[in-house]
Design a protein around this motif. Structure first.
Motif, PDB file in Angstrom:
ATOM      1  N   SER A   1      41.841  40.418  48.437  1.00  0.00           N
ATOM      2  CA  SER A   1      43.171  40.090  48.960  1.00  0.00           C
ATOM      3  C   SER A   1      43.891  39.881  47.698  1.00  0.00           C
ATOM      4  CB  SER A   1      42.965  38.683  49.540  1.00  0.00           C
ATOM      5  OG  SER A   1      42.299  38.778  50.667  1.00  0.00           O
ATOM      6  N   SER A   2      44.974  40.603  47.736  1.00  0.00           N
ATOM      7  CA  SER A   2      46.089  40.620  46.604  1.00  0.00           C
ATOM      8  C   SER A   2      46.651  38.903  46.226  1.00  0.00           C
ATOM      9  CB  SER A   2      47.204  41.427  46.953  1.00  0.00           C
ATOM     10  OG  SER A   2      48.089  41.331  45.703  1.00  0.00           O
ATOM     11  N   LEU A   3      46.762  38.665  45.095  1.00  0.00           N
ATOM     12  CA  LEU A   3      47.185  37.527  44.822  1.00  0.00           C
ATOM     13  C   LEU A   3      48.527  37.691  43.721  1.00  0.00           C
ATOM     14  CD1 LEU A   3      44.029  35.504  43.684  1.00  0.00           C
ATOM     15  CD2 LEU A   3      45.130  35.327  45.854  1.00  0.00           C
ATOM     16  N   ASP A   4      48.946  38.762  43.802  1.00  0.00           N
ATOM     17  CA  ASP A   4      50.014  39.291  42.945  1.00  0.00           C
ATOM     18  C   ASP A   4      51.162  38.399  43.217  1.00  0.00           C
ATOM     19  OD1 ASP A   4      48.640  41.125  41.489  1.00  0.00           O
ATOM     20  OD2 ASP A   4      49.482  42.763  42.296  1.00  0.00           O
TER      21      ASP A   4
ATOM     22  N   GLU B   1      55.765  36.497  40.556  1.00  0.00           N
ATOM     23  CA  GLU B   1      56.952  36.465  41.273  1.00  0.00           C
ATOM     24  C   GLU B   1      58.066  37.246  41.094  1.00  0.00           C
ATOM     25  OE1 GLU B   1      58.308  32.641  42.237  1.00  0.00           O
ATOM     26  OE2 GLU B   1      56.382  31.860  42.510  1.00  0.00           O
ATOM     27  N   GLU B   2      58.375  37.595  39.724  1.00  0.00           N
ATOM     28  CA  GLU B   2      59.751  38.383  39.126  1.00  0.00           C
ATOM     29  C   GLU B   2      59.230  39.698  38.790  1.00  0.00           C
ATOM     30  OE1 GLU B   2      61.750  36.199  36.292  1.00  0.00           O
ATOM     31  OE2 GLU B   2      61.944  34.454  37.792  1.00  0.00           O
ATOM     32  N   GLU B   3      58.581  39.906  38.077  1.00  0.00           N
ATOM     33  CA  GLU B   3      57.887  40.985  37.266  1.00  0.00           C
ATOM     34  C   GLU B   3      56.644  40.809  36.723  1.00  0.00           C
ATOM     35  OE1 GLU B   3      59.280  42.629  32.982  1.00  0.00           O
ATOM     36  OE2 GLU B   3      60.831  42.075  34.271  1.00  0.00           O
ATOM     37  N   ILE B   4      55.789  41.935  36.742  1.00  0.00           N
ATOM     38  CA  ILE B   4      54.515  41.974  36.435  1.00  0.00           C
ATOM     39  C   ILE B   4      54.423  41.868  35.146  1.00  0.00           C
ATOM     40  CG2 ILE B   4      52.238  43.230  36.562  1.00  0.00           C
ATOM     41  CD1 ILE B   4      52.853  43.858  39.404  1.00  0.00           C
ATOM     42  N   PRO B   5      53.718  41.185  34.366  1.00  0.00           N
ATOM     43  CA  PRO B   5      53.528  41.093  32.904  1.00  0.00           C
ATOM     44  C   PRO B   5      53.122  42.433  32.124  1.00  0.00           C
ATOM     45  CG  PRO B   5      52.016  39.716  33.579  1.00  0.00           C
ATOM     46  CD  PRO B   5      52.631  40.006  34.893  1.00  0.00           C
ATOM     47  N   GLU B   6      53.236  42.550  31.122  1.00  0.00           N
ATOM     48  CA  GLU B   6      52.490  43.682  30.178  1.00  0.00           C
ATOM     49  C   GLU B   6      51.245  43.141  29.859  1.00  0.00           C
ATOM     50  OE1 GLU B   6      54.676  45.872  27.147  1.00  0.00           O
ATOM     51  OE2 GLU B   6      56.294  46.178  28.379  1.00  0.00           O
ATOM     52  N   VAL B   7      50.203  43.990  29.745  1.00  0.00           N
ATOM     53  CA  VAL B   7      48.972  43.769  29.409  1.00  0.00           C
ATOM     54  C   VAL B   7      48.558  44.670  28.225  1.00  0.00           C
ATOM     55  CG1 VAL B   7      46.564  43.628  30.077  1.00  0.00           C
ATOM     56  CG2 VAL B   7      48.359  42.925  31.825  1.00  0.00           C
ATOM     57  N   HIS B   8      47.668  44.140  27.013  1.00  0.00           N
ATOM     58  CA  HIS B   8      47.029  45.067  26.068  1.00  0.00           C
ATOM     59  C   HIS B   8      45.967  44.709  26.068  1.00  0.00           C
ATOM     60  CE1 HIS B   8      51.329  45.919  24.868  1.00  0.00           C
ATOM     61  NE2 HIS B   8      51.597  44.626  24.980  1.00  0.00           N
TER      62      HIS B   8
ATOM     63  N   MET C   1      49.197  44.661  35.461  1.00  0.00           N
ATOM     64  CA  MET C   1      48.162  44.145  36.090  1.00  0.00           C
ATOM     65  C   MET C   1      48.194  43.622  37.440  1.00  0.00           C
ATOM     66  SD  MET C   1      46.395  40.432  34.769  1.00  0.00           S
ATOM     67  CE  MET C   1      45.990  41.047  33.094  1.00  0.00           C
ATOM     68  N   SER C   2      47.121  43.843  38.338  1.00  0.00           N
ATOM     69  CA  SER C   2      47.126  43.112  39.621  1.00  0.00           C
ATOM     70  C   SER C   2      45.940  42.186  39.795  1.00  0.00           C
ATOM     71  CB  SER C   2      46.955  44.303  40.825  1.00  0.00           C
ATOM     72  OG  SER C   2      48.020  45.149  40.688  1.00  0.00           O
TER      73      SER C   2
END
Length: 65
Positions: A48-51, A56-63, A36-37
């Protein structure tokens, strides 16, 4: 069920094949596979990206259902 990573709302609308919009805090979400972004929609319509604020560490999985 997809929840907003900013406000935890379920009030998410689909605006594209992999794009969603939170009607509670007005951010745009893009889901690509299990990543997810998060974007802020600027006054001129640009994104504007808020990622860096959310993931900060890793992008979470999304279902998304």
């Amino acid at each position: 069920m997809l929840r907003c990573p900013n406000c935890n709302s379920k009030d998410i609308g689909k605006i594209g094949s992999h794009q969603f919009y939170c009607w509670s805090c007005f951010i745009e979400l893009t889901v690509n596979g299990d990543k997810m972004s998060v974007y802020q929609v600027e006054e001129d319509g640009t994104l504007s990206s808020l990622d860096d604020l959310f993931f900060e560490e890793e992008i979470p999985e999304v279902h998304a259902n």
